[in-house]
Design a protein around this motif. Sequence first.
Motif, PDB file in Angstrom:
ATOM      1  N   ASP A   1       0.828  -1.202   0.000  1.00 37.09           N
ATOM      2  CA  ASP A   1       0.000   0.000   0.000  1.00 37.09           C
ATOM      3  C   ASP A   1       0.866   1.257   0.000  1.00 37.09           C
ATOM      4  OD1 ASP A   1      -2.042  -1.790   0.109  1.00 37.09           O
ATOM      5  OD2 ASP A   1      -2.663  -1.334   2.163  1.00 37.09           O
ATOM      6  N   ALA A   2       1.987   1.225   0.731  1.00 36.39           N
ATOM      7  CA  ALA A   2       2.874   2.385   0.738  1.00 36.39           C
ATOM      8  C   ALA A   2       3.503   2.595  -0.638  1.00 36.39           C
ATOM      9  CB  ALA A   2       3.966   2.193   1.796  1.00 36.39           C
ATOM     10  N   LEU A   3       3.925   1.519  -1.278  1.00 41.59           N
ATOM     11  CA  LEU A   3       4.496   1.644  -2.624  1.00 41.59           C
ATOM     12  C   LEU A   3       3.458   2.147  -3.612  1.00 41.59           C
ATOM     13  CD1 LEU A   3       6.863   1.111  -4.601  1.00 41.59           C
ATOM     14  CD2 LEU A   3       5.947  -1.204  -4.885  1.00 41.59           C
ATOM     15  N   TYR A   4       2.236   1.693  -3.487  1.00 42.24           N
ATOM     16  CA  TYR A   4       1.169   2.124  -4.393  1.00 42.24           C
ATOM     17  C   TYR A   4       0.859   3.606  -4.204  1.00 42.24           C
ATOM     18  CZ  TYR A   4      -3.402   2.173  -6.685  1.00 42.24           C
ATOM     19  OH  TYR A   4      -4.464   2.470  -7.507  1.00 42.24           O
TER      20      TYR A   4
ATOM     21  N   ALA B   1      -8.339   2.290  -4.780  1.00 43.12           N
ATOM     22  CA  ALA B   1      -7.581   2.148  -3.549  1.00 43.12           C
ATOM     23  C   ALA B   1      -6.619   0.964  -3.662  1.00 43.12           C
ATOM     24  CB  ALA B   1      -8.521   1.953  -2.365  1.00 43.12           C
ATOM     25  N   ALA B   2      -5.561   1.010  -2.864  1.00 45.56           N
ATOM     26  CA  ALA B   2      -4.569  -0.068  -2.896  1.00 45.56           C
ATOM     27  C   ALA B   2      -5.200  -1.399  -2.517  1.00 45.56           C
ATOM     28  CB  ALA B   2      -3.408   0.267  -1.962  1.00 45.56           C
ATOM     29  N   ARG B   3      -6.116  -1.374  -1.577  1.00 47.79           N
ATOM     30  CA  ARG B   3      -6.772  -2.623  -1.184  1.00 47.79           C
ATOM     31  C   ARG B   3      -7.577  -3.205  -2.338  1.00 47.79           C
ATOM     32  NH1 ARG B   3     -10.845  -3.446   4.031  1.00 47.79           N
ATOM     33  NH2 ARG B   3     -11.204  -5.685   3.715  1.00 47.79           N
ATOM     34  N   ALA B   4      -8.229  -2.335  -3.125  1.00 47.72           N
ATOM     35  CA  ALA B   4      -8.981  -2.820  -4.284  1.00 47.72           C
ATOM     36  C   ALA B   4      -8.052  -3.435  -5.321  1.00 47.72           C
ATOM     37  CB  ALA B   4      -9.786  -1.678  -4.896  1.00 47.72           C
ATOM     38  N   VAL B   5      -6.873  -2.869  -5.484  1.00 39.94           N
ATOM     39  CA  VAL B   5      -5.901  -3.437  -6.431  1.00 39.94           C
ATOM     40  C   VAL B   5      -5.445  -4.806  -5.957  1.00 39.94           C
ATOM     41  CG1 VAL B   5      -3.635  -3.109  -7.472  1.00 39.94           C
ATOM     42  CG2 VAL B   5      -5.168  -1.166  -7.207  1.00 39.94           C
ATOM     43  N   ARG B   6      -5.157  -4.927  -4.644  1.00 42.27           N
ATOM     44  CA  ARG B   6      -4.750  -6.234  -4.125  1.00 42.27           C
ATOM     45  C   ARG B   6      -5.871  -7.256  -4.261  1.00 42.27           C
ATOM     46  NH1 ARG B   6      -4.507  -6.145   0.882  1.00 42.27           N
ATOM     47  NH2 ARG B   6      -4.687  -3.969   1.532  1.00 42.27           N
ATOM     48  N   THR B   7      -7.100  -6.832  -3.974  1.00 42.69           N
ATOM     49  CA  THR B   7      -8.237  -7.744  -4.108  1.00 42.69           C
ATOM     50  C   THR B   7      -8.431  -8.173  -5.559  1.00 42.69           C
ATOM     51  OG1 THR B   7      -9.301  -6.676  -2.216  1.00 42.69           O
ATOM     52  CG2 THR B   7     -10.681  -8.032  -3.633  1.00 42.69           C
ATOM     53  N   GLY B   8      -8.306  -7.203  -6.472  1.00 48.64           N
ATOM     54  CA  GLY B   8      -8.440  -7.549  -7.887  1.00 48.64           C
ATOM     55  C   GLY B   8      -7.346  -8.496  -8.348  1.00 48.64           C
ATOM     56  N   SER B   9      -6.134  -8.298  -7.846  1.00 52.20           N
ATOM     57  CA  SER B   9      -5.041  -9.207  -8.210  1.00 52.20           C
ATOM     58  C   SER B   9      -5.303 -10.617  -7.703  1.00 52.20           C
ATOM     59  CB  SER B   9      -3.726  -8.676  -7.642  1.00 52.20           C
ATOM     60  OG  SER B   9      -2.676  -9.587  -7.877  1.00 52.20           O
ATOM     61  N   GLU B  10      -5.764 -10.721  -6.461  1.00 51.00           N
ATOM     62  CA  GLU B  10      -6.051 -12.049  -5.912  1.00 51.00           C
ATOM     63  C   GLU B  10      -7.221 -12.703  -6.644  1.00 51.00           C
ATOM     64  OE1 GLU B  10      -6.767 -11.055  -1.897  1.00 51.00           O
ATOM     65  OE2 GLU B  10      -4.654 -10.662  -1.409  1.00 51.00           O
ATOM     66  N   HIS B  11      -8.226 -11.903  -6.981  1.00 51.21           N
ATOM     67  CA  HIS B  11      -9.363 -12.458  -7.727  1.00 51.21           C
ATOM     68  C   HIS B  11      -8.930 -12.947  -9.102  1.00 51.21           C
ATOM     69  CE1 HIS B  11     -13.457 -12.978  -9.206  1.00 51.21           C
ATOM     70  NE2 HIS B  11     -13.157 -12.207 -10.237  1.00 51.21           N
ATOM     71  N   ARG B  12      -8.074 -12.178  -9.774  1.00 51.37           N
ATOM     72  CA  ARG B  12      -7.581 -12.597 -11.080  1.00 51.37           C
ATOM     73  C   ARG B  12      -6.756 -13.883 -10.968  1.00 51.37           C
ATOM     74  NH1 ARG B  12      -6.725 -10.005 -15.889  1.00 51.37           N
ATOM     75  NH2 ARG B  12      -7.526  -8.083 -14.962  1.00 51.37           N
ATOM     76  N   THR B  13      -5.942 -13.958  -9.920  1.00 54.99           N
ATOM     77  CA  THR B  13      -5.136 -15.167  -9.730  1.00 54.99           C
ATOM     78  C   THR B  13      -6.025 -16.382  -9.490  1.00 54.99           C
ATOM     79  OG1 THR B  13      -3.336 -13.827  -8.809  1.00 54.99           O
ATOM     80  CG2 THR B  13      -3.307 -16.188  -8.336  1.00 54.99           C
ATOM     81  N   ARG B  14      -7.057 -16.215  -8.646  1.00 51.40           N
ATOM     82  CA  ARG B  14      -7.969 -17.341  -8.396  1.00 51.40           C
ATOM     83  C   ARG B  14      -8.715 -17.746  -9.664  1.00 51.40           C
ATOM     84  NH1 ARG B  14      -9.033 -14.435  -3.542  1.00 51.40           N
ATOM     85  NH2 ARG B  14     -10.883 -13.513  -4.533  1.00 51.40           N
TER      86      ARG B  14
END
Length: 324
Positions: free
Chosen positions: A65-68, A234-247
């Motif tokens: 989140d800090a990097l984002y 938001a950074a959390r939405a990006v992380r969630t989207g990445s995990e959803h795409r991976t799944r």
Amino acid sequence: VTPSAPSSPDSSRRPAGDAGPTRVLPPVPAGDGVSMPAERLKPEVSASGEAESAAPGLTPEEAFDALYAQAAPDLVHQTFLLTGRRALSREAVERAFQQAWQRWPEVAVDADPVGWVRAAAYEYALSPWHRLRRAHKHPDAPPAEAGRRGQELLSALLELPPPYRRTVLLYDGLGLDLPDTAAETEASTPAAANRLLHARTVLGRKDPDLTEPEELHRRLNALVAEEPVADLPAARAVRTGSEHRTRTWTRAVVGVTAVLIAMTGFTAVTAPTRYVPVNAPGETVNGVPVRGGPEKLRPEDVELRDRLRSEPNPGPERLIPVAG
């Protein structure tokens, strides 16, 4: 393909909590040709003497989140210079950070995490497949605040081939040295130098002032600063989207693998172990023409043939029948 990251971070890095103005493009001191200034850009150092990239005591989510928060707005501005398309710029940066979260153990220990994400964003933004998308077929209008000279610079940049455009932004815009620019663009150092000189020549034809690296950098910085800040998720939405795409991709791969295994097993069970010839049943065929060739001999024809064979006579009697 893992993007090649330069050996030192760009100067857009700052602590996540800093509310000061964002410097998108670091200043480039005077240089001749494609030579790099003697003073290189260095990562900021915290009060404890450690580089900010170390991020001690942070969880992976907090470090991401800090990097984002630190790099995403600047990368959107930079990507806009490459593509001239605001929606594509936001999409490219979001996709790059999703890739970074998928490979966070690798990105977290990288010497330049911002460079890693930047290379991924540039690769996605410059993909030729976007030309087939109707939404990204034509570039957006430059910001009205940029003025005529800023609009001309953006138009001149977009006329350059993508590798040349990227080289100019990395070297004259971000201040990377030539080897790092060549590594990030996946080219040799001489090729990167030739691209840079050619791009400066083309830009100089549009405006002679752009042949000077300092003026080119100043104009690039001004053009990016005048572009309004994009609304990023938001950074959390990006992380969630990445995990959803991976799944989703994992489930798709598992599903396709299961189907292939099932089809292979079914074929192995039902396939015959030996060849069994198939005898087709006889059928009446109509409409076939009469077979050609000599007709069947009548009894008198057979008798004449036998007589000719039994009584050979080379004389004229053989050719002239005898009456009676």
